[in-house]
Design a protein around this motif. Sequence first.
Motif, mmCIF file in Angstrom:
data_model
loop_
_atom_site.group_PDB
_atom_site.id
_atom_site.type_symbol
_atom_site.label_atom_id
_atom_site.label_comp_id
_atom_site.label_asym_id
_atom_site.label_seq_id
_atom_site.Cartn_x
_atom_site.Cartn_y
_atom_site.Cartn_z
ATOM 1 N N VAL A 548 51.787 27.004 -102.832
ATOM 2 C CA VAL A 548 51.706 26.969 -104.694
ATOM 3 C C VAL A 548 53.052 25.201 -105.058
ATOM 4 C CG1 VAL A 548 52.166 27.294 -106.605
ATOM 5 C CG2 VAL A 548 52.052 29.200 -105.237
ATOM 6 N N LEU A 549 53.634 25.059 -103.938
ATOM 7 C CA LEU A 549 54.416 23.959 -104.050
ATOM 8 C C LEU A 549 53.474 22.388 -103.767
ATOM 9 C CD1 LEU A 549 58.108 24.721 -103.113
ATOM 10 C CD2 LEU A 549 57.609 24.052 -105.494
ATOM 11 N N ALA A 550 52.857 22.557 -103.148
ATOM 12 C CA ALA A 550 52.237 21.677 -102.076
ATOM 13 C C ALA A 550 51.243 21.277 -103.601
ATOM 14 C CB ALA A 550 51.862 22.168 -100.801
ATOM 15 N N LYS A 551 50.447 22.030 -103.915
ATOM 16 C CA LYS A 551 49.576 22.430 -104.610
ATOM 17 C C LYS A 551 50.097 21.722 -106.004
ATOM 18 C CE LYS A 551 46.135 25.175 -105.433
ATOM 19 N NZ LYS A 551 45.262 26.520 -105.903
ATOM 20 N N LEU A 552 51.152 22.014 -106.594
ATOM 21 C CA LEU A 552 51.972 21.422 -107.973
ATOM 22 C C LEU A 552 52.300 19.867 -107.349
ATOM 23 C CD1 LEU A 552 54.062 24.044 -108.610
ATOM 24 C CD2 LEU A 552 52.719 23.650 -109.852
ATOM 25 N N LYS A 553 53.042 19.504 -106.295
ATOM 26 C CA LYS A 553 53.014 18.124 -105.990
ATOM 27 C C LYS A 553 51.887 17.639 -106.220
ATOM 28 C CE LYS A 553 56.299 19.278 -102.470
ATOM 29 N NZ LYS A 553 57.287 19.099 -101.408
ATOM 30 N N GLU A 554 50.996 17.899 -105.475
ATOM 31 C CA GLU A 554 50.340 17.097 -106.063
ATOM 32 C C GLU A 554 49.023 16.528 -107.501
ATOM 33 O OE1 GLU A 554 45.952 14.794 -104.491
ATOM 34 O OE2 GLU A 554 47.947 15.180 -103.224
ATOM 35 N N ALA A 555 49.189 17.875 -107.921
ATOM 36 C CA ALA A 555 48.847 18.258 -109.721
ATOM 37 C C ALA A 555 49.680 16.907 -110.254
ATOM 38 C CB ALA A 555 48.580 19.306 -110.481
ATOM 39 N N LEU A 556 50.868 16.818 -110.123
ATOM 40 C CA LEU A 556 51.991 15.787 -110.600
ATOM 41 C C LEU A 556 52.535 14.818 -109.587
ATOM 42 C CD1 LEU A 556 53.581 19.309 -111.870
ATOM 43 C CD2 LEU A 556 52.389 17.760 -113.126
ATOM 44 N N LYS A 557 51.283 14.396 -109.257
ATOM 45 C CA LYS A 557 52.375 12.927 -108.063
ATOM 46 C C LYS A 557 52.413 12.086 -108.861
ATOM 47 C CE LYS A 557 47.479 11.553 -106.844
ATOM 48 N NZ LYS A 557 45.904 11.770 -105.287
ATOM 49 N N ARG A 589 65.622 6.844 -121.545
ATOM 50 C CA ARG A 589 65.231 7.292 -123.074
ATOM 51 C C ARG A 589 65.871 6.549 -123.975
ATOM 52 N NH1 ARG A 589 64.757 12.731 -122.566
ATOM 53 N NH2 ARG A 589 66.467 13.048 -123.305
ATOM 54 N N MET A 590 66.873 6.321 -123.999
ATOM 55 C CA MET A 590 68.256 5.737 -124.588
ATOM 56 C C MET A 590 68.214 4.334 -124.152
ATOM 57 S SD MET A 590 72.285 8.486 -124.278
ATOM 58 C CE MET A 590 72.847 6.414 -124.858
ATOM 59 N N LEU A 591 68.535 3.657 -123.046
ATOM 60 C CA LEU A 591 67.972 2.123 -122.726
ATOM 61 C C LEU A 591 66.077 2.620 -123.597
ATOM 62 C CD1 LEU A 591 69.512 1.941 -119.087
ATOM 63 C CD2 LEU A 591 70.108 0.919 -121.076
ATOM 64 N N LYS A 592 65.555 2.714 -123.456
ATOM 65 C CA LYS A 592 64.261 2.117 -123.390
ATOM 66 C C LYS A 592 64.277 1.797 -125.086
ATOM 67 C CE LYS A 592 61.514 4.405 -120.605
ATOM 68 N NZ LYS A 592 60.087 5.150 -119.860
ATOM 69 N N GLN A 593 65.077 3.343 -126.100
ATOM 70 C CA GLN A 593 64.945 3.342 -127.416
ATOM 71 C C GLN A 593 65.842 2.484 -127.934
ATOM 72 O OE1 GLN A 593 67.023 6.570 -128.491
ATOM 73 N NE2 GLN A 593 65.465 8.233 -128.101
ATOM 74 N N ALA A 594 66.768 1.868 -126.801
ATOM 75 C CA ALA A 594 67.330 -0.014 -127.566
ATOM 76 C C ALA A 594 66.839 -0.692 -127.018
ATOM 77 C CB ALA A 594 69.256 0.294 -126.813
ATOM 78 N N GLY A 595 65.515 -1.139 -126.982
ATOM 79 C CA GLY A 595 64.529 -2.329 -126.246
ATOM 80 C C GLY A 595 64.976 -2.422 -124.766
ATOM 81 N N GLN A 596 65.876 -1.954 -124.205
ATOM 82 C CA GLN A 596 66.414 -1.714 -122.576
ATOM 83 C C GLN A 596 65.722 -1.379 -121.345
ATOM 84 O OE1 GLN A 596 70.423 -2.378 -122.189
ATOM 85 N NE2 GLN A 596 70.621 -2.234 -124.039
ATOM 86 N N GLN A 597 65.149 -2.037 -120.756
ATOM 87 C CA GLN A 597 64.764 -2.444 -119.753
ATOM 88 C C GLN A 597 65.375 -1.059 -119.148
ATOM 89 O OE1 GLN A 597 61.572 -2.755 -118.083
ATOM 90 N NE2 GLN A 597 60.973 -4.832 -119.448
ATOM 91 N N ALA A 598 64.527 0.199 -118.452
ATOM 92 C CA ALA A 598 64.943 0.737 -117.581
ATOM 93 C C ALA A 598 64.139 1.235 -116.783
ATOM 94 C CB ALA A 598 64.898 2.449 -118.217
ATOM 95 N N PRO A 599 64.792 1.122 -115.359
ATOM 96 C CA PRO A 599 64.043 1.298 -114.225
ATOM 97 C C PRO A 599 63.240 2.753 -114.321
ATOM 98 C CG PRO A 599 66.345 2.721 -113.677
ATOM 99 C CD PRO A 599 66.250 1.696 -115.189
ATOM 100 N N GLU A 600 61.691 2.637 -113.763
ATOM 101 C CA GLU A 600 60.806 3.638 -112.916
ATOM 102 C C GLU A 600 61.373 4.167 -112.953
ATOM 103 O OE1 GLU A 600 58.464 4.263 -115.788
ATOM 104 O OE2 GLU A 600 58.667 2.692 -116.933
ATOM 105 N N THR A 601 62.131 5.806 -112.942
ATOM 106 C CA THR A 601 62.461 7.220 -111.958
ATOM 107 C C THR A 601 61.383 7.852 -112.415
ATOM 108 O OG1 THR A 601 63.890 7.657 -113.550
ATOM 109 C CG2 THR A 601 64.265 5.576 -111.828
ATOM 110 N N LYS A 602 60.679 8.841 -111.661
ATOM 111 C CA LYS A 602 59.676 10.020 -111.620
ATOM 112 C C LYS A 602 61.710 11.155 -111.106
ATOM 113 C CE LYS A 602 55.950 8.319 -109.643
ATOM 114 N NZ LYS A 602 54.968 8.595 -108.663
ATOM 115 N N PRO A 603 61.501 12.569 -112.153
ATOM 116 C CA PRO A 603 61.907 13.214 -111.827
ATOM 117 C C PRO A 603 62.013 14.319 -110.817
ATOM 118 C CG PRO A 603 60.871 13.487 -114.109
ATOM 119 C CD PRO A 603 60.300 12.335 -113.488
ATOM 120 N N VAL A 604 62.530 15.357 -110.504
ATOM 121 C CA VAL A 604 63.005 16.418 -109.591
ATOM 122 C C VAL A 604 61.957 17.593 -110.472
ATOM 123 C CG1 VAL A 604 63.050 17.821 -107.703
ATOM 124 C CG2 VAL A 604 63.775 15.118 -108.059
ATOM 125 N N LEU A 605 60.599 17.984 -110.329
ATOM 126 C CA LEU A 605 60.213 19.340 -111.256
ATOM 127 C C LEU A 605 60.714 21.008 -110.231
ATOM 128 C CD1 LEU A 605 58.973 20.846 -113.385
ATOM 129 C CD2 LEU A 605 56.974 21.010 -112.145
#
Length: 657
Positions: A548-557, A589-605
């Motif tokens: 199931v984890l393998a399928k979730l990783k693929e669906a949410l890649k 989120r806070m950085l984006k709200q302040a109009g600043q660049q935030a590094p694109e990082t994906k979270p872990v589910l």
Amino acid sequence: MSKQTLSFQAEVAQLLHLVTHSLYSNQEIFLRELISNASDACDKLRFEALDKPALYEDAPNLEVRVTFDKAAKTLTITDNGIGMSQQEAIDHLGTIAKSGTKDFMGKLSGDQKADAQLIGQFGVGFYSGFIVADKITVESRRAGLKAEEGVRWISGGTGDFEVETITRAQRGTSIILHLRDDAEEYLNAWKLKQVIAKYSDHISLPILMEKEEWKDGELINPNDENGGRQPGGMVKTGEWETINKASALWTRPKKDITDEQYAEFYKTISHDHEAPLTWAHNRVEGNTEYTQLLYIPAKAPFDLWNRDKKAGVKLYVKRVFIMDDAEALMPTYLRFVKGVIDSADLPLNVSRELLQESRDVRSIREGSTKRVLSMLEDLAKHDKHDTAAGADGVTDVVDADDKAKEGKYTAFYAEFGAVLKEGLGEDFGNRERLAKLLRFASTTSDAVTVGFADYKARMKEGQEAIYYITADTLAAAKNSPQLEVFKKKGIEVLLMTDRVDEWALNYLHEFDGTPLQSVAKGAVDLGKLQDEAEKKAAEEAAEAFKPVLAKLKEALKDKAEDVRVTTRLVDSPACLVVQDDGMSTQLARMLKQAGQQAPETKPVLEVNAEHALVKKLDGSVHFHDLAHILFDQALLAEGGLPEDPAAYVKRVNALLA
């Protein structure tokens, strides 16, 4: 130039309306404001005359004179300070010369006490004269201008004012208050002396008033001594006397200064309506000699977070005023501190640039920072004084001074705690002292009173880290799915809800040898607090759930960096975490709200393999939709928003249909 009539700035007109309708709850405060302004004008002349001694003209002795005329119903405050040119009179008296004018007007609430405090903070104390006067005349000439270049400014406190050129031999400014009928008590020498002694005794310039003596009235019958006399009265003698101590408060011995005098001095230099929370008055000797009188306010100014606002203490050199906001003498995270530093070593012509480079200034800054931290440590120590019997059965006796400090640190922290946290990133030398002063809410206390030391004292046996979570609000922190296993096991977690927390904790990785661990970063590892049976069950669940984890990783890649089974969840199906060294989703989120660049990082589910919704995934024809709903719900639970809210709603509706 002939007389001209000009209109007040709109905000001033509104302000005057408030003032003339009894804004100040304490009427006599107008005299403090006007004498304070007169003193400032003399300080400015003294400073400018360092480079141009000719500005003193033929009057090198600076002073403030207070006179009154009962017949004309006028009270006059005169100084021989820097004075004003005609344009300066128009600019200074016709507008509120501050960048935050709109903020100021927005803060006015109709609460007399609070609004009175704002007037002083915005440097518009001059207008307080309209509390007692229905007309104010200002006559002034700037030091260095010709006698014919004087200016007269007149206003009745309504929508406009008049300005005209006059001849004025004396430099400086006279403020003539035409008193209303209900303010005639200020046409009395005794009353004026009483008010000046109360509010302005510390002013380092002499405040002069004309001497008066009693004179008996004339005989009713000049030929009959026993025939009675006309009523007598006080008569001015033509001599002038100094009615204040005329020595700077900080130069006097501490034993000669009362708490009331310290408090009044604070109100004058800070334009605060309330008494300070605490203060420290010390003479420092050694390689660098200076006197410091530092105050911690009871309330935060409304512009505490305005980065453009200059902040700092007043700097004097050998009792000569140099500048108002000497930011180099106090670190930015202590910008709320008010007070005076008087150096014996700095040159009189010190500039802001020189302040940045001077070794003496660095020494004063370090000494003053340590003094403020000591004041805070003292308040923190007495915040909750334990009067219970000790181990030896002896009950502590709380003296009056300790009793007075109870609860003060909690009050301070509610106002300035978030600013203090900035010091973790700015002041490495005092980081440990600052860490001990920080307070937070926790899963055992909604009140922001838990220090790291308190937390450590309550840690469970085998616990190896101080656990914390950052969130936008206390409710979001308390209800975060990431806390579930900690609640189940009774492990306390600190709840951090200030915007500055996430940034500040980048600079604090441990406290007193114990590491700090965010419960929203990395895989949950409770170490010795997790028994072997739990660990084994988790490993078996992860193994069985692999397909199931393998399928979730693929669906949410495109959304998740990884998907894994977790033991941190008890009631929730899923949550989002980031890697140990990653930026939290809240900070991004806070950085984006302040109009600043935030590094694109994906979270872990992280998913709870025991949850019914997660179990439903296996074999479901709606697997793809359920996977995305699971991710978006985890995002919502921590205060975020799905990237495509409409798609989320569509998926949920399809499953509900």
